[in-house]
Enzyme design. Sequence first.
Site, PDB file in Angstrom:
ATOM      1  N   SER A 233      37.902  34.035  39.302  1.00 20.03           N
ATOM      2  CA  SER A 233      38.578  35.277  39.904  1.00 20.03           C
ATOM      3  C   SER A 233      39.088  34.894  41.266  1.00 20.03           C
ATOM      4  O   SER A 233      38.625  33.743  41.827  1.00 20.03           O
ATOM      5  CB  SER A 233      37.104  36.343  40.054  1.00 20.03           C
ATOM      6  OG  SER A 233      36.376  35.851  41.104  1.00 20.03           O
ATOM      7  N   LYS A 234      39.930  35.633  41.488  1.00 23.99           N
ATOM      8  CA  LYS A 234      40.388  35.555  42.978  1.00 23.99           C
ATOM      9  C   LYS A 234      39.318  35.551  44.253  1.00 23.99           C
ATOM     10  O   LYS A 234      39.714  35.076  45.132  1.00 23.99           O
ATOM     11  CB  LYS A 234      41.331  36.633  43.146  1.00 23.99           C
ATOM     12  CG  LYS A 234      42.649  36.624  42.287  1.00 23.99           C
ATOM     13  CD  LYS A 234      43.224  37.844  41.903  1.00 23.99           C
ATOM     14  CE  LYS A 234      43.942  37.856  40.701  1.00 23.99           C
ATOM     15  NZ  LYS A 234      44.321  39.324  40.002  1.00 23.99           N
ATOM     16  N   SER A 235      38.344  36.077  43.825  1.00 25.99           N
ATOM     17  CA  SER A 235      37.360  36.319  44.959  1.00 25.99           C
ATOM     18  C   SER A 235      36.317  35.050  44.943  1.00 25.99           C
ATOM     19  O   SER A 235      35.574  34.875  45.827  1.00 25.99           O
ATOM     20  CB  SER A 235      36.460  37.655  44.827  1.00 25.99           C
ATOM     21  OG  SER A 235      36.091  37.944  43.579  1.00 25.99           O
TER      22      SER A 235
END
Length: 306
Positions: A233-235
Amino acid sequence: MHRPPPCPPYRGRFAPSPTGPLHLGSLVAALGSWLLAEQAGGQWWLRMEDLDPPREVAGAAQQQLATLHALGFRPAGPLEWQSRRSALYQTALERLLDEGKAFACHCSRSDLAASQGIHHRCRTGALRPDPAVRLRVAPGTVISFEDGLQGTVRQDVHAEVGDFVLRRADRLWAYQLAVVIDDADQGMTDIVRGADLVESTPRQILLQRALGLPTPRYLHLPLVVDAQGDKLSKSSAAPAVDAHAPLPALRAAWLALGQQPAALSVCSDGSSFLRSASTLFEPMRLPRRHSIPVAALHNTADTNAD
Ligand SMILES: [Zn+2]
């Protein structure tokens, strides 16, 4: 004498959320959707799914767009921003409410705890100032569709999902409603995206039927996952795609799509990579899998890196 209407042209899209820089996981969806559109002689568009301000990162949308541009991706249609399309979502929501297909729900999360968050009927007598709006899902509502890669997907939407949210209690639009309205409004014929959205597709088909909208074809690409099997995920700690040196990421994405690694070893930049990839792409090689471990891609990609 009537002629049959012409087949609609192929139109697909890549629709990232601006929650961080573009990473390998999202690049697989971008490249896969672009290659399939190119192969069909169709169009590929971009849409920014910026519906959830609390999750967004300042500047991420522009950074993602700049990276895609640097890699050589060029959308054939207008760039749309979901945050600017509330009026369309509102019109659809009002129609569903007027027709009794959607309803205001005052239930809180704790009201639904006993049913694992699945809503089958309202469980509260309390009225909130800003209720959520849900789509009513009748018992026995089973949706199945033929995925271009994952095969037949079937879901009992009533039992497994229940009445689902169209507009949240905090007045933000739910992804399910926005994506259905946008795909129809933009004339999308083919939705190519990550396999994490397979489970959402029956809800979207149900909404299309409730609104009298056409159902596009769906193809869900394998997700790139980390050593724990979690989506990149981008996070999380997923490294951003380097816009100045994109070839390792493009090659890793090409491998994730099951393509021959040697085919693109001579490309020197993103644009020449995409040009060659569009001619060398073999859709039959797309992995019919839900996920691919990232380690399997980096090991081979690194040996090809400049
Ligand atoms: Zn309720």
